[in-house]
Design a protein around this motif. Structure first.
Motif, PDB file in Angstrom:
ATOM      1  N   ILE A 190       0.429  46.344  -6.147  1.00 51.62           N
ATOM      2  CA  ILE A 190       0.411  45.356  -5.066  1.00 51.62           C
ATOM      3  C   ILE A 190       0.666  43.957  -5.623  1.00 51.62           C
ATOM      4  N   ASP A 191       0.062  43.632  -6.768  1.00 51.78           N
ATOM      5  CA  ASP A 191       0.294  42.326  -7.389  1.00 51.78           C
ATOM      6  C   ASP A 191       1.774  42.115  -7.689  1.00 51.78           C
ATOM      7  N   ARG A 192       2.431  43.158  -8.230  1.00 50.87           N
ATOM      8  CA  ARG A 192       3.870  43.046  -8.536  1.00 50.87           C
ATOM      9  C   ARG A 192       4.688  42.870  -7.259  1.00 50.87           C
ATOM     10  N   ALA A 193       4.361  43.662  -6.241  1.00 50.89           N
ATOM     11  CA  ALA A 193       5.105  43.579  -4.978  1.00 50.89           C
ATOM     12  C   ALA A 193       4.884  42.224  -4.312  1.00 50.89           C
ATOM     13  N   GLN A 194       3.639  41.717  -4.353  1.00 53.79           N
ATOM     14  CA  GLN A 194       3.343  40.406  -3.770  1.00 53.79           C
ATOM     15  C   GLN A 194       4.099  39.315  -4.512  1.00 53.79           C
ATOM     16  N   SER A 195       4.162  39.428  -5.831  1.00 58.50           N
ATOM     17  CA  SER A 195       4.894  38.452  -6.636  1.00 58.50           C
ATOM     18  C   SER A 195       6.382  38.463  -6.282  1.00 58.50           C
ATOM     19  N   ASN A 196       6.947  39.661  -6.120  1.00 58.32           N
ATOM     20  CA  ASN A 196       8.365  39.772  -5.727  1.00 58.32           C
ATOM     21  C   ASN A 196       8.602  39.154  -4.358  1.00 58.32           C
ATOM     22  N   LEU A 197       7.683  39.420  -3.425  1.00 63.67           N
ATOM     23  CA  LEU A 197       7.823  38.861  -2.082  1.00 63.67           C
ATOM     24  C   LEU A 197       7.690  37.338  -2.110  1.00 63.67           C
ATOM     25  N   ASP A 198       6.733  36.837  -2.896  1.00 61.57           N
ATOM     26  CA  ASP A 198       6.563  35.386  -3.013  1.00 61.57           C
ATOM     27  C   ASP A 198       7.827  34.732  -3.573  1.00 61.57           C
ATOM     28  N   GLN A 199       8.445  35.373  -4.579  1.00 60.45           N
ATOM     29  CA  GLN A 199       9.682  34.849  -5.151  1.00 60.45           C
ATOM     30  C   GLN A 199      10.801  34.858  -4.115  1.00 60.45           C
ATOM     31  N   SER A 200      10.870  35.935  -3.340  1.00 58.71           N
ATOM     32  CA  SER A 200      11.877  36.031  -2.287  1.00 58.71           C
ATOM     33  C   SER A 200      11.675  34.939  -1.243  1.00 58.71           C
ATOM     34  N   ALA A 201      10.418  34.682  -0.888  1.00 58.44           N
ATOM     35  CA  ALA A 201      10.121  33.623   0.087  1.00 58.44           C
ATOM     36  C   ALA A 201      10.531  32.255  -0.465  1.00 58.44           C
ATOM     37  N   GLN A 202      10.251  32.032  -1.736  1.00 60.90           N
ATOM     38  CA  GLN A 202      10.637  30.755  -2.359  1.00 60.90           C
ATOM     39  C   GLN A 202      12.159  30.613  -2.368  1.00 60.90           C
ATOM     40  N   ASN A 203      12.855  31.695  -2.699  1.00 57.00           N
ATOM     41  CA  ASN A 203      14.324  31.666  -2.692  1.00 57.00           C
ATOM     42  C   ASN A 203      14.856  31.383  -1.289  1.00 57.00           C
ATOM     43  N   ALA A 204      14.231  31.994  -0.275  1.00 60.57           N
ATOM     44  CA  ALA A 204      14.667  31.775   1.104  1.00 60.57           C
ATOM     45  C   ALA A 204      14.473  30.317   1.508  1.00 60.57           C
ATOM     46  N   ARG A 205      13.350  29.736   1.104  1.00 64.12           N
ATOM     47  CA  ARG A 205      13.112  28.315   1.421  1.00 64.12           C
ATOM     48  C   ARG A 205      14.152  27.429   0.738  1.00 64.12           C
ATOM     49  N   GLN A 206      14.510  27.760  -0.513  1.00 59.67           N
ATOM     50  CA  GLN A 206      15.536  27.002  -1.222  1.00 59.67           C
ATOM     51  C   GLN A 206      16.891  27.153  -0.540  1.00 59.67           C
ATOM     52  N   GLU A 207      17.219  28.374  -0.136  1.00 63.84           N
ATOM     53  CA  GLU A 207      18.493  28.610   0.549  1.00 63.84           C
ATOM     54  C   GLU A 207      18.564  27.793   1.831  1.00 63.84           C
ATOM     55  N   THR A 208      17.443  27.718   2.547  1.00 61.10           N
ATOM     56  CA  THR A 208      17.413  26.957   3.791  1.00 61.10           C
ATOM     57  C   THR A 208      17.694  25.497   3.521  1.00 61.10           C
ATOM     58  N   SER A 209      17.084  24.951   2.480  1.00 59.46           N
ATOM     59  CA  SER A 209      17.269  23.528   2.195  1.00 59.46           C
ATOM     60  C   SER A 209      18.650  23.237   1.609  1.00 59.46           C
ATOM     61  N   GLN A 210      19.283  24.229   0.979  1.00 59.53           N
ATOM     62  CA  GLN A 210      20.581  24.013   0.346  1.00 59.53           C
ATOM     63  C   GLN A 210      21.763  24.461   1.204  1.00 59.53           C
ATOM     64  N   ALA A 211      21.493  25.173   2.272  1.00 59.98           N
ATOM     65  CA  ALA A 211      22.582  25.742   3.073  1.00 59.98           C
ATOM     66  C   ALA A 211      23.426  24.632   3.684  1.00 59.98           C
TER      67      ALA A 211
END
Length: 148
Positions: free
Chosen positions: A40-61
């Protein structure tokens, strides 16, 4: 490599990720609590990274289509519950009825996430088909312009 080939490759990658997720879920059902917490820790970390990437994509789009999809991803990530926090809270439950209610909510969240994934795949198919049509139309017009 054409965009069509790229879509096929990305769909193959998505299929592999679904198979990996399915295998992880099946394996998790037989793991110890410590192993499950680590998973669960690994999956949560992957999801958190994905969320951070999505926020960056939103600001850079730069264009509206990219910004729209980046925002959808960011919104979906924001709505995902913090599984680790839920797990930590869950271990403090001493009452079987509360634990059963918590399990019901967790199962409902899992079902909703699968519904969203199902919608995302249908949506991706529609948008990919539209992009193939748009490219074919553009190529047809370019060929007609070259012949005139």
């Amino acid at each position: 490599m054409t965009q069509h080939t790229n879509f096929s490759t990305r769909l193959d990658d998505l299929q592999k990720r679904v198979q990996t997720a399915k295998s992880a879920v099946q394996t998790a059902a037989t793991e110890s609590e410590a192993q499950l917490k680590e998973r669960i820790d690994r999956a949560q970390s992957n999801l958190d990274q994905s969320a951070q990437n999505a926020r960056q994509e939103t600001s850079q789009a730069a264009d509206s289509a990219r910004a729209k999809w980046a925002q959808v991803k960011a919104d979906a990530a924001a709505k995902m519950s913090d599984v680790k926090a839920n797990m930590d809270k869950r271990t403090r439950h001493m009452d079987a009825k509360l634990a059963a209610n918590d399990a019901d909510w967790a199962e409902a969240d899992a079902a909703e996430a699968l519904d969203f994934a199902d919608w995302a795949v249908d949506n991706a198919q529609l948008v990919i088909l539209d992009s193939i049509h748009a490219r074919a139309h553009a190529d047809k017009l370019a060929k007609a312009a070259d012949n005139s």
